[in-house]
Scaffold this motif. Structure first.
Motif, mmCIF file in Angstrom:
data_model
loop_
_atom_site.group_PDB
_atom_site.id
_atom_site.type_symbol
_atom_site.label_atom_id
_atom_site.label_comp_id
_atom_site.label_asym_id
_atom_site.label_seq_id
_atom_site.Cartn_x
_atom_site.Cartn_y
_atom_site.Cartn_z
ATOM 1 N N GLY A 1 0.621 -1.380 0.052
ATOM 2 C CA GLY A 1 -0.061 0.096 -0.114
ATOM 3 C C GLY A 1 1.001 1.174 -0.005
ATOM 4 N N TYR A 2 0.512 2.311 0.421
ATOM 5 C CA TYR A 2 0.979 3.693 0.497
ATOM 6 C C TYR A 2 2.205 3.545 1.400
ATOM 7 N N CYS A 3 2.466 2.892 2.455
ATOM 8 C CA CYS A 3 3.581 2.597 2.995
ATOM 9 C C CYS A 3 4.556 1.716 2.657
ATOM 10 N N ARG A 4 4.505 1.097 1.387
ATOM 11 C CA ARG A 4 5.205 0.231 0.538
ATOM 12 C C ARG A 4 5.786 -0.939 1.602
ATOM 13 N N CYS B 1 6.245 13.170 3.845
ATOM 14 C CA CYS B 1 6.809 14.709 3.868
ATOM 15 C C CYS B 1 7.941 14.993 3.102
ATOM 16 N N VAL B 2 7.832 16.285 2.569
ATOM 17 C CA VAL B 2 8.900 16.753 1.712
ATOM 18 C C VAL B 2 10.143 17.003 2.365
ATOM 19 N N PHE B 3 10.229 17.156 3.639
ATOM 20 C CA PHE B 3 11.419 17.574 4.227
ATOM 21 C C PHE B 3 11.976 16.676 5.083
ATOM 22 N N CYS B 4 11.480 15.374 4.956
ATOM 23 C CA CYS B 4 11.694 14.072 5.708
ATOM 24 C C CYS B 4 13.340 14.073 6.074
ATOM 25 N N GLN B 5 13.727 13.998 7.237
ATOM 26 C CA GLN B 5 15.194 13.878 7.723
ATOM 27 C C GLN B 5 15.522 12.464 7.766
ATOM 28 N N ASN B 6 14.738 11.818 7.738
ATOM 29 C CA ASN B 6 15.074 10.192 7.502
ATOM 30 C C ASN B 6 14.564 9.610 6.367
ATOM 31 N N TYR B 7 14.710 10.516 5.078
ATOM 32 C CA TYR B 7 14.118 9.810 3.930
ATOM 33 C C TYR B 7 14.675 8.646 3.316
ATOM 34 N N ASP B 8 16.050 8.391 3.750
ATOM 35 C CA ASP B 8 16.501 7.121 3.197
ATOM 36 C C ASP B 8 16.045 5.892 3.956
ATOM 37 N N HIS C 1 11.535 6.694 2.843
ATOM 38 C CA HIS C 1 10.924 6.769 1.416
ATOM 39 C C HIS C 1 11.957 6.041 0.679
ATOM 40 N N LEU C 2 13.021 5.957 0.887
ATOM 41 C CA LEU C 2 13.850 5.102 -0.068
ATOM 42 C C LEU C 2 14.184 3.730 0.279
ATOM 43 N N ALA D 1 13.613 22.554 17.244
ATOM 44 C CA ALA D 1 14.357 23.645 16.352
ATOM 45 C C ALA D 1 15.234 23.190 15.097
ATOM 46 N N GLN D 2 15.195 21.794 15.108
ATOM 47 C CA GLN D 2 16.199 21.221 14.122
ATOM 48 C C GLN D 2 15.691 21.332 12.576
ATOM 49 N N TYR D 3 15.013 21.908 12.243
ATOM 50 C CA TYR D 3 14.475 21.832 10.861
ATOM 51 C C TYR D 3 15.787 22.429 9.972
ATOM 52 N N HIS D 4 16.052 21.525 8.894
ATOM 53 C CA HIS D 4 16.796 21.934 8.053
ATOM 54 C C HIS D 4 16.268 21.292 6.546
ATOM 55 N N PRO D 5 16.540 22.036 5.496
ATOM 56 C CA PRO D 5 16.114 21.477 4.220
ATOM 57 C C PRO D 5 16.679 20.002 3.942
ATOM 58 N N CYS D 6 15.692 18.854 3.691
ATOM 59 C CA CYS D 6 16.335 17.696 3.374
ATOM 60 C C CYS D 6 15.235 16.782 2.167
ATOM 61 N N TYR D 7 15.793 15.942 1.490
ATOM 62 C CA TYR D 7 14.894 15.395 0.711
ATOM 63 C C TYR D 7 14.491 16.218 -0.496
ATOM 64 N N ARG D 8 13.157 16.379 -0.467
ATOM 65 C CA ARG D 8 12.614 17.263 -1.570
ATOM 66 C C ARG D 8 12.291 18.882 -1.198
ATOM 67 N N ALA D 9 12.736 19.174 -0.092
ATOM 68 C CA ALA D 9 12.576 20.472 0.468
ATOM 69 C C ALA D 9 12.672 21.595 -0.285
ATOM 70 N N HIS D 10 13.929 21.517 -1.233
ATOM 71 C CA HIS D 10 14.323 22.619 -2.133
ATOM 72 C C HIS D 10 13.419 22.667 -3.027
ATOM 73 N N GLN D 11 12.426 21.842 -3.521
ATOM 74 C CA GLN D 11 11.464 21.978 -4.431
ATOM 75 C C GLN D 11 10.463 22.981 -4.090
ATOM 76 N N PHE D 12 10.603 23.275 -2.724
ATOM 77 C CA PHE D 12 9.770 24.498 -1.899
ATOM 78 C C PHE D 12 10.294 25.428 -1.723
ATOM 79 N N PRO D 13 10.381 26.770 -2.371
ATOM 80 C CA PRO D 13 11.089 27.984 -1.960
ATOM 81 C C PRO D 13 10.818 28.147 -0.265
ATOM 82 N N GLU D 14 9.870 28.121 0.086
ATOM 83 C CA GLU D 14 9.488 28.388 1.468
ATOM 84 C C GLU D 14 10.027 27.503 2.541
#
Length: 299
Positions: free
Chosen positions: A43-46, A84-91, A94-95, A258-271
């Motif tokens: 399913g969605y969770c693969r 989540c497009v900014f997932c810090q554990n995307y490997d 998602h991968l 406070a640890q947000y930083h752009p990961c995964y696909r976050a750079h596709q979203f300028p904000e």
């Protein structure tokens, strides 16, 4: 002694069997994909019939009440029911980094962490593997497991599934990612996230109440909520803290992260393509305090 040690073994076995049977037309999470995971459909969770694990290890980077002096025994589950497009554990999420494990192997991981001195066994992203965790817990209790279990989820959990865990998990640590469905849809592909998350957290709180910490500073039972601050207040912090303070409890432990930083696909979203500022974080913390939340802020 953990809550599950007080449950009759036959009841735990029945819950595991009921949960596993539900995989035939999977409705374990709010996606309700309806696929037959017992037959290998994804399913969605693969994820299929068996749990997949990326790693298991003592972790000292979790919240202080979980880490104590010997660490939180984390088991990182592969896959996720959010995107989540900014997932810090995307490997992992998602991968698909990880390997398939049997119930016996998962039970052995749990016991290994506890025997190594970890204060708890902390399942990271467990939502889509609740049946497999229950199946493994039947064996782990027979092996002597007795430390609290931590349910460390993205907050997109089914109340019906959570009820299977009543009397089993002592500590719930969900994310409260968003205060608006618009942001949840855009950044996590979950248009109904806020309502689902709120219902899930209310059920978690019903089961275990506010976080209880022992004399040694280590959590033994209760709810601990995480909220990641996003740039431009995209996480909707004001509504998240209002809900927690007014509808759950002003005693809710809340980690404003406070640890947000752009990961995964976050750079596709300028904000989302920059870290948060100190001012943005301070404003989020202030919102929590003004709402009446002061347990665990920024832990």
């Amino acid at each position: 002694m953990a809550s599950y040690n007080q449950m009759p073994p036959e009841e735990m076995r029945q819950r595991a069997e009921a949960a596993l049977a539900s995989l035939e037309s999977c409705e374990i999470c709010p996606r309700s994909c309806g696929v037959n995971r017992l037959d290998g459909e994804l399913g969605y969770c693969r994820s299929g019939r068996y749990a997949r694990v990326s790693s298991f290890t003592p972790h000292f980077g979790e919240e202080r009440p979980l880490v104590g002096s010997h660490g939180s025994g984390t088991i990182f589950m592969t896959g996720c029911n959010l995107d989540c497009v900014f997932c810090q554990n995307y490997d992992i999420s998602h991968l698909g980094e990880g390997r398939e494990v049997s119930a016996t192997k998962l039970a052995e991981m749990m016991v290994c962490l506890a025997d190594g001195g970890c204060h708890n066994v902390n399942f990271v992203t467990p939502t889509h593997f609740v049946p497999q965790i229950l199946e493994a817990l039947v064996e782990a209790t027979e092996m002597g497991l007795s430390v609290p279990l931590v349910y460390n989820s993205g907050g997109y959990d089914s109340v019906e599934t959570l009820r299977l865990l009543d009397g089993i998990f002592d500590i719930y640590m969900p994310d409260a990612k968003y205060g608006t469905d618009a942001a949840a849809k855009k950044y996590s592909d979950a248009a109904d996230y806020t309502g689902v998350m709120k219902a899930a957290i209310l059920e978690m709180h019903r089961q275990v109440g506010p976080l209880e910490v022992g004399d040694d500073g280590v959590a033994v039972r209760g709810l601990l909520v995480r909220h990641l601050v996003l740039p431009e207040n995209l996480a909707g912090t004001a509504e998240v803290v209002r809900f927690l303070a007014e509808e759950v409890s002003p005693e809710t432990y809340l980690n404003v992260m406070a640890q947000y930083h752009p990961c995964y696909r976050a750079h596709q979203f300028p904000e989302l393509s920059r870290p948060i500022t100190l001012r943005e974080y301070a404003e989020a913390v202030n919102l929590a305090r003004v709402a009446g939340l002061d347990r665990g802020i920024g832990i």
